[in-house]
Design an enzyme around this catalytic site. Sequence first.
Site, PDB file in Angstrom:
ATOM      1  N   THR A 152      73.419  39.314  48.845  1.00 43.11           N
ATOM      2  CA  THR A 152      71.877  39.884  48.015  1.00 43.11           C
ATOM      3  C   THR A 152      72.135  38.957  46.818  1.00 43.11           C
ATOM      4  O   THR A 152      71.874  37.642  46.750  1.00 43.11           O
ATOM      5  CB  THR A 152      71.733  41.094  47.761  1.00 43.11           C
ATOM      6  N   LYS A 178      80.038  42.124  50.523  1.00 45.04           N
ATOM      7  CA  LYS A 178      79.036  41.782  49.587  1.00 45.04           C
ATOM      8  C   LYS A 178      78.719  43.110  48.519  1.00 45.04           C
ATOM      9  O   LYS A 178      79.257  43.891  48.576  1.00 45.04           O
ATOM     10  CB  LYS A 178      77.718  41.542  50.666  1.00 45.04           C
ATOM     11  N   THR A 189      80.017  51.071  46.203  1.00 41.59           N
ATOM     12  CA  THR A 189      78.667  50.414  45.902  1.00 41.59           C
ATOM     13  C   THR A 189      78.791  48.865  46.374  1.00 41.59           C
ATOM     14  O   THR A 189      78.477  48.039  45.448  1.00 41.59           O
ATOM     15  CB  THR A 189      78.596  50.274  44.154  1.00 41.59           C
ATOM     16  N   GLU A 275      77.772  40.501  38.373  1.00 40.39           N
ATOM     17  CA  GLU A 275      76.500  39.662  37.816  1.00 40.39           C
ATOM     18  C   GLU A 275      76.802  39.393  36.691  1.00 40.39           C
ATOM     19  O   GLU A 275      77.007  40.067  35.619  1.00 40.39           O
ATOM     20  CB  GLU A 275      75.360  40.911  38.053  1.00 40.39           C
ATOM     21  N   ASN A 399      69.648  41.287  36.085  1.00 42.88           N
ATOM     22  CA  ASN A 399      68.955  42.721  36.332  1.00 42.88           C
ATOM     23  C   ASN A 399      67.568  42.755  35.464  1.00 42.88           C
ATOM     24  O   ASN A 399      66.954  43.841  36.121  1.00 42.88           O
ATOM     25  CB  ASN A 399      70.316  43.772  35.760  1.00 42.88           C
ATOM     26  N   THR A 404      61.615  39.739  40.297  1.00 45.08           N
ATOM     27  CA  THR A 404      60.804  39.204  39.727  1.00 45.08           C
ATOM     28  C   THR A 404      60.619  37.744  40.295  1.00 45.08           C
ATOM     29  O   THR A 404      61.826  37.168  40.890  1.00 45.08           O
ATOM     30  CB  THR A 404      60.178  39.159  38.267  1.00 45.08           C
TER      31      THR A 404
END
Lengths: 404, 404
Positions: A152, A178, A189, A275, A399, A404
């Site tokens: 993702t 992933k 998670t 991230e 995040n 968007t």
Amino acid sequence: MAVGQCDFPIMHAVKGIKLGTSNAGIKQTQRDDILVIEMADTGCCAAVFTQNAFCAAPVLIARDHLTQEPRWLLINSGNANAGTGKQGLQDAFASCASLAGEVEGIAQQILPFSTGVIGEPLPVSKLTAALPAAVENLHETHWDRAARAIMTTDTFAKGASLVIEIAGCPVTITGISKGAGMIQPNMATMLGFIATDAKIEPALLQQCLSAAAETSFNRITVDGDTSTNDACVLLASGCSDAAEILADTPEYAKFAAAITTVCKRLAELIIRDGEGATKLIKIVVEQAQTSAEAVQVAKTIAHSPLVKTAFFASDPNWGRILAAVGRSGLEDMDLDKIEIYLGTVCIVENGGRSPGYTEQDGQRVMNQEEITVTVRLGRGEAREEVLTCDFSYDYVRINAEYRT
Amino acid sequence: MAVGQCDFPIMHAVKGIKLGTSNAGIKQTQRDDILVIEMADTGCCAAVFTQNAFCAAPVLIARDHLTQEPRWLLINSGNANAGTGKQGLQDAFASCASLAGEVEGIAQQILPFSTGVIGEPLPVSKLTAALPAAVENLHETHWDRAARAIMTTDTFAKGASLVIEIAGCPVTITGISKGAGMIQPNMATMLGFIATDAKIEPALLQQCLSAAAETSFNRITVDGDTSTNDACVLLASGCSDAAEILADTPEYAKFAAAITTVCKRLAELIIRDGEGATKLIKIVVEQAQTSAEAVQVAKTIAHSPLVKTAFFASDPNWGRILAAVGRSGLEDMDLDKIEIYLGTVCIVENGGRSPGYTEQDGQRVMNQEEITVTVRLGRGEAREEVLTCDFSYDYVRINAEYRT
């Protein structure tokens, strides 16, 4: 922005395990977002799932089907089918039923997994339309495609593979994972799919996976958030020529160690891809009274936004680490006994900054891409490690812009 | 970047309370960084302190001196005197002794407070050199100077003031606070100094402050980090003409409510000034079995970096709120009973997205600067609120650059 070496490794094919991918266009991407894994009927399956009280629909279905001797896994990326209520359960089951039709199995033999945006209905018709293509290209060598199909926000595909010898015969262990955000211990998670050709009873396989997950996926954290969808599956096809692995034998110990090695590598790759991560940080807590206590302190440090932003800035702001230890909730902590090290540099002892510490020494460690923080509590002999990453502008950007 | 209206209010002078400031140049700034507060000898004092196991040196000294009928507070900004070991304790006490010499008191009558960088030795000589000037300008009207002198990363001075009537006579309550990061409940990770001219016994004053702090400073969080230095002091000079406030009377109830109002405002101002904050977010948890359970769920949401970055992006990503509720650790949660509201818009019910919900409705609420999230657990009658803010690029910037 991955930290360190994260090249996709040579993936050894696992006898009796085939993988097929296809593009269902779930999130309007050009890349494959469907993965089917098929196991020979000689195999068995173990799994661990998220501890979030709100499991996503596929987790509920997968848990249920786990007792039905599953032979197929059906994974989609782009949509988590979480927070979708009864419709979500129906959609997850319908997906299983569609795959069952393609492979001539029954829906209960299929474990579904989904990862992506929460709260959107699963586009079942898109998904099922893509199943024939995935089934058609099922092959033992498709681990690389599989690793990419489940991504993702991941910036690279994650895999680990090794071959061990059990009583003179090779046994292969190959896995993919992933995950890059919403990463917090209990359960990891993330998604992880590991396969082996070993012969082993289901109960022993489950014991092996549970133990391995505890010291790998349950010891990593990016942001303290536990997803509703996390799962890790271990398939054992039983197709190896090696003898069956039995409990309480040296062979089991060797096998379990190898499974743990693969899980740890797959977990570490998730943190390296955290991230916005620019640094890999290992928090080691030693001299704790119990293992749980060590994990508690390590996670308090690992979750502190102040500690994580200081690492991002390469700022040896050890006061923030000390403050995190202090609020970790242990009773009767003796500040005077605590030692804290950045790499091998002692920064805190006897209740304050180490007399020999210099900012230059701290800075030298902080400038590294991979940093170990060691906390010695001086109250026991337990030791635990937690892996995390720093907290950067890009974490906020990724995040804030996710949908968007 | 403060959220909403944060103008410094009219501060009513408190009879028997004088404030003096001066510039010690502790962090090479031009603005005053020393504050001395003097109370008439008719007064008494209550305080609450950080629950971090590693209290800073001034906290340890202040706790000790609290039993000695303190009459002066000595506050410095720029240096926290935390993680400084035995030298820190000596430095904090030496500062008290110096002030005692200036005011003809004894060191034990002085409570010291420090805020700023952790782990640097307190520059005692600079600090003591600045004391005569602070003592010289002690005055009842210097609340504005005082509020500015205790600022660190704060972007505005924080004050609250009101006058109530007790049995026909006015009683004034005026307070200041500082804090913008490292803000987490238990205790409020900030400094607060509140004064009143009421006549009241020390034990009752302490009871009043402890209760007020519980529903104000202990219900705010910026980043989940609890500082080593937090403290809140309530001084009662006894100089009002009003009769003594006694326990279990309507007058006490009125007084306690007013103290709570001032504490809540001072706490809210800290969140409005949260590091990098662009939004004020109130998390309300209703229908919990216990108050503690409600706070636990509210804080799990308030601490989630994924939730906080979504608020920064004005993204109605309600799945992240649902996931946070799910991992908050309550036993036997029934997903089907949970309702979640953004403002007055129902986003989750019956285990999934509310049928009537539209992204436009969620977006309309998210675009506001002040947002209330309400979670109804459907398992009891307890209700609690926690105030927090969003998580922006600037949070990372401020905390990455804090020492540079």
